[in-house]
Structure formats: structure tokens, C-alpha cells
Design a protein around this motif. Structure first.
Motif, short mmCIF file in Angstrom:
data_model
loop_
_atom_site.label_atom_id
_atom_site.label_comp_id
_atom_site.label_asym_id
_atom_site.label_seq_id
_atom_site.Cartn_x
_atom_site.Cartn_y
_atom_site.Cartn_z
N ARG A 10 2.70 -11.19 -7.61
CA ARG A 10 3.76 -10.85 -6.67
C ARG A 10 4.14 -9.36 -6.79
O ARG A 10 4.29 -8.66 -5.78
CB ARG A 10 5.00 -11.71 -6.90
CG ARG A 10 6.08 -11.47 -5.85
CD ARG A 10 7.30 -12.36 -6.04
NE ARG A 10 6.94 -13.78 -5.99
CZ ARG A 10 7.08 -14.63 -7.02
NH1 ARG A 10 7.56 -14.22 -8.16
NH2 ARG A 10 6.75 -15.89 -6.87
N TRP A 13 1.47 -7.29 -5.00
CA TRP A 13 1.49 -7.28 -3.53
C TRP A 13 2.76 -6.64 -2.98
O TRP A 13 2.78 -6.19 -1.85
CB TRP A 13 1.19 -8.64 -2.93
CG TRP A 13 2.28 -9.66 -2.82
CD1 TRP A 13 3.50 -9.51 -2.23
CD2 TRP A 13 2.25 -11.01 -3.29
NE1 TRP A 13 4.22 -10.67 -2.30
CE2 TRP A 13 3.48 -11.61 -2.95
CE3 TRP A 13 1.30 -11.77 -3.95
CZ2 TRP A 13 3.79 -12.92 -3.26
CZ3 TRP A 13 1.61 -13.08 -4.26
CH2 TRP A 13 2.84 -13.65 -3.92
N HIS A 16 1.45 -3.17 -2.89
CA HIS A 16 0.30 -3.08 -1.98
C HIS A 16 0.41 -4.24 -0.99
O HIS A 16 -0.27 -5.25 -1.13
CB HIS A 16 -1.01 -3.18 -2.78
CG HIS A 16 -1.17 -2.15 -3.83
ND1 HIS A 16 -1.70 -0.91 -3.59
CD2 HIS A 16 -0.84 -2.17 -5.15
CE1 HIS A 16 -1.71 -0.21 -4.71
NE2 HIS A 16 -1.19 -0.95 -5.67
N PHE A 17 1.26 -4.07 0.00
CA PHE A 17 1.59 -5.19 0.88
C PHE A 17 0.39 -5.75 1.63
O PHE A 17 0.41 -6.91 2.02
CB PHE A 17 2.75 -4.87 1.82
CG PHE A 17 2.55 -3.66 2.67
CD1 PHE A 17 1.96 -3.78 3.91
CD2 PHE A 17 2.96 -2.41 2.23
CE1 PHE A 17 1.77 -2.66 4.70
CE2 PHE A 17 2.78 -1.30 3.02
CZ PHE A 17 2.18 -1.41 4.26
N GLN A 18 -0.68 -4.97 1.82
CA GLN A 18 -1.88 -5.49 2.49
C GLN A 18 -2.58 -6.54 1.62
O GLN A 18 -3.37 -7.33 2.11
CB GLN A 18 -2.88 -4.37 2.80
CG GLN A 18 -2.34 -3.24 3.61
CD GLN A 18 -1.75 -2.12 2.73
OE1 GLN A 18 -1.48 -2.29 1.56
NE2 GLN A 18 -1.53 -0.97 3.34
N ALA A 19 -2.29 -6.54 0.33
CA ALA A 19 -2.92 -7.48 -0.59
C ALA A 19 -2.24 -8.84 -0.61
O ALA A 19 -2.78 -9.79 -1.16
CB ALA A 19 -2.92 -6.89 -2.00
N GLU A 20 -1.08 -8.97 0.00
CA GLU A 20 -0.31 -10.21 -0.10
C GLU A 20 -1.09 -11.43 0.41
O GLU A 20 -1.19 -12.45 -0.29
CB GLU A 20 1.01 -10.10 0.65
CG GLU A 20 1.87 -11.34 0.52
CD GLU A 20 3.24 -11.20 1.15
OE1 GLU A 20 4.02 -12.17 1.04
OE2 GLU A 20 3.56 -10.14 1.73
N ILE A 23 -4.20 -12.42 -1.80
CA ILE A 23 -3.75 -12.95 -3.09
C ILE A 23 -3.18 -14.35 -2.91
O ILE A 23 -3.48 -15.25 -3.70
CB ILE A 23 -2.73 -12.01 -3.75
CG1 ILE A 23 -3.41 -10.71 -4.19
CG2 ILE A 23 -2.07 -12.69 -4.96
CD1 ILE A 23 -2.45 -9.63 -4.66
N LYS A 24 -2.38 -14.54 -1.89
CA LYS A 24 -1.79 -15.87 -1.65
C LYS A 24 -2.87 -16.90 -1.32
O LYS A 24 -2.76 -18.05 -1.74
CB LYS A 24 -0.75 -15.80 -0.54
CG LYS A 24 0.56 -15.20 -1.00
CD LYS A 24 1.60 -15.23 0.12
CE LYS A 24 2.96 -14.79 -0.36
NZ LYS A 24 3.97 -14.82 0.71
N TYR A 66 -9.55 -5.28 -3.52
CA TYR A 66 -8.77 -5.59 -4.72
C TYR A 66 -9.62 -6.43 -5.67
O TYR A 66 -10.49 -7.19 -5.23
CB TYR A 66 -7.49 -6.36 -4.35
CG TYR A 66 -6.74 -5.69 -3.24
CD1 TYR A 66 -6.03 -4.52 -3.47
CD2 TYR A 66 -6.78 -6.19 -1.95
CE1 TYR A 66 -5.36 -3.88 -2.45
CE2 TYR A 66 -6.12 -5.55 -0.91
CZ TYR A 66 -5.41 -4.39 -1.17
OH TYR A 66 -4.77 -3.75 -0.15
#
Length: 98
Positions: A10, A13, A16-20, A23-24, A66
Motif C-alpha cells: 500500500r 502504490w 506510485h499510484f499507477q502501480a495500485e 499490485i491489487k 514494477y
């Protein structure tokens, strides 16, 4: 599998909000999985996962933007997050000892 260190994911992300989303998606798959061996992981993730010593796995997330390094205890059904970072950050670490 019990994924340990969701907080670490968490925090990443949030920076690095594009990774959210990637990752989820990985977390949803891993937390519902019942891996008994590396073969089970390979069946689920195919070319998106690599294996290094000591039951460490490297996942390519977000189109390989990532990298996620985890240690898996198949007997205890646990996945411990060891590292999450950009591909460039990953290139600076040793995945076998991080």
C-alpha cells in the motif's frame, strides 16, 4: 496464501499510484492461491514470475514496470513481501538476499 506486509504494498502504490491496480490484482490472486510448489505459481503466473534461491520469487507487475520479490513458505501457506520497487530500483538490489 497469507500475504504478509500488505502495508508495504500500500505504501508503495501511494507513492506510485499507477502501480495500485497491478499490485491489487497480484494480491487478490496470491491471497486466494493455495500454492504447494513453484510449479503451482508458474501455472498461475507463467512468464510473469522468476525463481531464485531460498524460495524467493520475483513477479513482474504492471507490464514489467514494477518488481515484487517475495519469500514463500509453501508448508505454512505464507508469502512474505521482501521488496517492491520500480524496475530501475530492482536493478540495484540482490533479490537473493534482500
Amino acid at each position: 496464501m497469507q500475504v504478509i506486509a500488505l502495508r508495504t504494498l500500500r505504501q508503495f502504490w501511494e507513492r506510485h499510484f499507477q502501480a495500485e491496480t497491478p499490485i491489487k490484482v497480484w494480491y487478490a490472486i496470491a491471497s486466494k492461491a493455495d500454492w504447494a510448489s513453484t510449479a503451482d505459481v508458474k501455472r498461475q503466473f507463467g512468464a510473469g514470475v522468476d525463481f531464485v534461491g531460498d524460495n524467493r520469487l520475483i513477479f513482474d507487475l504492471g507490464g514489467n514496470k514494477y518488481r515484487l520479490v517475495v519469500h514463500v513458505s509453501y508448508a505454512n501457506k505464507r508469502v512474505l513481501v521482501k521488496f517492491i520497487g520500480t524496475h530501475a530500483e530492482y536493478d540495484k538490489i540482490n533479490a537473493e538476499i534482500v
